[in-house]
Design an enzyme around this catalytic site. Structure first.
Site, PDB file in Angstrom:
ATOM      1  CG  ASP A  45       6.490   6.796   0.144  1.00 12.62           C
ATOM      2  OD1 ASP A  45       7.475   6.697   0.894  1.00 12.62           O
ATOM      3  OD2 ASP A  45       5.649   7.697   0.274  1.00 12.62           O
ATOM      4  CG  PHE A 102       1.519  13.850   1.352  1.00 14.52           C
ATOM      5  CD1 PHE A 102       1.402  12.475   1.480  1.00 14.52           C
ATOM      6  CD2 PHE A 102       0.409  14.575   0.948  1.00 14.52           C
ATOM      7  CE1 PHE A 102       0.205  11.828   1.218  1.00 14.52           C
ATOM      8  CE2 PHE A 102      -0.800  13.939   0.688  1.00 14.52           C
ATOM      9  CZ  PHE A 102      -0.903  12.564   0.823  1.00 14.52           C
TER      10      PHE A 102
HETATM   11  C1  PRP Z   1       0.145   4.276  -3.199  1.00 18.78           C
HETATM   12  C2  PRP Z   1       0.796   4.217  -4.577  1.00 18.78           C
HETATM   13  C3  PRP Z   1       1.603   2.947  -4.520  1.00 18.78           C
HETATM   14  C4  PRP Z   1       1.991   2.868  -3.051  1.00 18.78           C
HETATM   15  C5  PRP Z   1       3.416   3.330  -2.882  1.00 18.78           C
HETATM   16  O1  PRP Z   1      -0.992   3.487  -3.194  1.00 18.78           O
HETATM   17  O2  PRP Z   1      -0.167   4.192  -5.597  1.00 18.78           O
HETATM   18  O3  PRP Z   1       0.859   1.818  -4.888  1.00 18.78           O
HETATM   19  O4  PRP Z   1       1.120   3.750  -2.332  1.00 18.78           O
HETATM   20  O5  PRP Z   1       3.788   3.331  -1.535  1.00 18.78           O
HETATM   21  P1  PRP Z   1       4.825   2.284  -0.941  1.00 18.78           P
HETATM   22  O6  PRP Z   1       6.012   2.280  -1.835  1.00 18.78           O
HETATM   23  O7  PRP Z   1       5.140   2.870   0.418  1.00 18.78           O
HETATM   24  O8  PRP Z   1       4.167   0.944  -0.837  1.00 18.78           O
HETATM   25  P2  PRP Z   1      -2.112   3.572  -2.051  1.00 18.78           P
HETATM   26  O9  PRP Z   1      -1.967   2.443  -1.104  1.00 18.78           O
HETATM   27  O10 PRP Z   1      -2.120   4.957  -1.459  1.00 18.78           O
HETATM   28  O11 PRP Z   1      -3.422   3.321  -2.880  1.00 18.78           O
HETATM   29  P3  PRP Z   1      -3.983   4.172  -4.115  1.00 18.78           P
HETATM   30  O12 PRP Z   1      -3.110   3.859  -5.299  1.00 18.78           O
HETATM   31  O13 PRP Z   1      -5.368   3.666  -4.277  1.00 18.78           O
HETATM   32  O14 PRP Z   1      -3.932   5.637  -3.741  1.00 18.78           O
END
Ligand code: PRP
Length: 186
Positions: A112, A161
């Site tokens: 993201d 989202f």
């Molecule tokens: C989500 C996803 C990535 C990160 C991407 O993890 O799995 O690791 O966000 O977002 P970014 O590019 O803005 O850093 P999250 O922190 O939601 O944890 P999860 O995998 O346990 O859902």
């Protein structure tokens, strides 16, 4: 037994509609597995899944890999229970394997902002692997603020989202077999 493949779901009180179908996901994941088979035919890779979100993608991807490979996990969190990144990466589980001299493939569910991958790539490269590639099922190019390496993408998507196939909203919805988009994104 047939899988639960609804067109619409409610998760934590919010309505979501189908965005990427099981058929589209299966086709693309098989293609990505084929790419790994070709790129690593001579080099046994170690796939590093980033928990929690990547576990379903990683499990399906590995079943399309026909060359010898290994797996390990790293657990990061930057979203907590929110829809937007906290801007802070929390490390919750380190690697067990030694990756020095190994061919590493980092497997993410989504990139993201790129904050998590930026953090992770530095950590992984510090451990002196022979090579590092990044494969992500989803990428939101318009939201990515960090100049991170991304080698293979399943689907590029707008800044919406999304939920399901490992991706959560406040920890729920990871079990959905397809990817859904929040109705109120509109
Ligand atoms: C989500 C996803 C990535 C990160 C991407 O993890 O799995 O690791 O966000 O977002 P970014 O590019 O803005 O850093 P999250 O922190 O939601 O944890 P999860 O995998 O346990 O859902």
């Amino acid at each position: 037994m047939s899988q639960f493949l609804p067109e619409r779901v409610v998760c934590n009180g919010e309505a979501f509609r189908l965005y990427i179908s099981k058929e589209q996901i299966d086709t693309r994941v098989a293609e990505l597995g084929g790419i790994i088979n070709r790129e690593y035919a001579d080099n046994k890779p170690i796939l590093i899944g980033i928990l929690n979100g990547s576990f379903i993608f990683l499990a399906d991807l590995m079943r399309h890999i026909s060359i010898p490979c290994e797996v390990d996990f790293y657990k990061l969190s930057s979203y907590g229970d929110e829809k937007v990144s906290s801007g802070l990466v929390t490390e919750r589980k380190m690697l067990d394997a030694s990756i020095e001299g190994r061919h590493v493939i980092i497997v993410e569910d989504i990139i993201d902002t790129g904050l998590s991958m930026d953090y992770l790539l530095k950590k992984i490269k510090d451990q002196k692997p022979a090579s590092v590639k990044v494969i992500t099922l989803l990428h939101k190019p318009d939201a990515t603020r960090y100049d991170v390496q991304i080698d293979h993408v399943g689907f590029e998507i707008p800044t919406l989202f999304v939920l399901g196939y490992g991706l959560d909203y406040a920890q729920e919805g990871r079990n959905l077999a397809q990817i859904y988009v929040l109705d109120s994104n509109d």
